[in-house]
Design an enzyme around this catalytic site. Structure first.
Site, PDB file in Angstrom:
ATOM      1  N   TYR A 143       0.838  -1.204   0.000  1.00 12.29           N
ATOM      2  CA  TYR A 143       0.000   0.000   0.000  1.00 12.29           C
ATOM      3  C   TYR A 143       0.869   1.250   0.000  1.00 12.29           C
ATOM      4  CZ  TYR A 143      -3.483   3.365   1.766  1.00 12.29           C
ATOM      5  OH  TYR A 143      -4.312   4.444   1.941  1.00 12.29           O
ATOM      6  N   LYS A 147       0.878   4.449  -2.566  1.00 14.26           N
ATOM      7  CA  LYS A 147       0.611   5.818  -2.134  1.00 14.26           C
ATOM      8  C   LYS A 147       1.813   6.736  -2.374  1.00 14.26           C
ATOM      9  CE  LYS A 147      -3.673   5.824  -0.888  1.00 14.26           C
ATOM     10  NZ  LYS A 147      -4.653   6.685  -1.578  1.00 14.26           N
TER      11      LYS A 147
END
Length: 234
Positions: A143, A147
């Site tokens: 993740y 990001k």
């Protein structure tokens, strides 16, 4: 960028943070709020215009931009998260899925709506990022990759959209109390608080906001020597 009389388009608006963005826009006097989700039937907020949108579906993204030609603010909120480290089995496939939604999906929407914003005077683009843009931990390593890429893409969009007068705001934040963070034993922010800070930054003309004290501290620590990100393992 003022919310009063704005026409707002929000991705992932059927629940969690996206729903809070939609509620707050209506309360602030937005002229119209398009609430986009893969299943528009899941949107129950009175006063919004439901839109069918999977950010990974180019034809749906193009159709949304064509049908919503009055938009002055785009909120790139749709995102997914899968737990696990980069050396875990299946991590590459999981990271690919997160990149597809969190980066390429955001870029699809931004590209499609950039001409719409230009025709309507410039407007603004608000992208939901994360403290994970700057910090990687084993539980959310893939993740964090997505990001960090989305942060870089947001900075690039800001540079390219400046000439048409479009404000681009990157929103960095820690854990928010939504379905996305169920199962995480950590302090969580209320979605309404995050949205209140985000819209205030937008109206103040900001380019980036770190919402909470933890995220603000991480941002300050990026310039440490060594940087805070080099040995963070929580």
């Amino acid at each position: 960028m003022k919310l009063a009389d704005a026409t707002v388009f929000i991705t992932g608006a059927n629940r969690g943070l996206g729903l809070a963005f939609a509620r707050a826009a209506l309360a602030a006097g937005a002229r119209k709020v398009y609430a986009a989700a893969r299943d528009p039937g899941s949107i129950a907020l009175p006063g919004v215009v439901p839109i069918a949108l999977d950010v990974n579906n180019p034809s749906q993204v193009a159709a949304a931009a064509a049908d919503c030609g009055d938009v002055t603010l785009v909120v790139n909120n749709a995102g997914i998260a899968t737990t696990g480290g980069l050396l875990d089995s299946g991590s590459i496939e999981a990271t690919q899925r997160m990149m597809e939604t969190n980066v390429y999906g955001m870029l699809r929407v931004s590209q499609a709506f950039a001409p719409v914003l230009a025709r309507n005077g410039g407007g603004a683009l608000l992208t939901v990022l994360s403290v994970s843009s700057w910090l990687s931990a084993p539980v959310l390593a893939g993740y964090a990759v997505s990001k960090a890429a989305a942060w870089s893409a947001t900075n690039g969009l800001r540079n390219e959209l400046r000439a048409q007068g479009t404000q681009v705001l990157g929103l960095h934040v820690g854990f928010i109390d939504t379905d996305l963070t169920k199962g995480f034993d950590a302090p969580k922010l209320a979605p309404d608080f995050v949205v209140e800070r985000a819209y205030a930054a937008l109206e103040a003309g900001a380019s980036e906001i770190a919402v909470d004290e933890w995220t603000q501290g991480i941002k300050r620590g990026l310039s440490n020597e060594p940087g805070i990100y080099t040995d963070y393992a929580r």
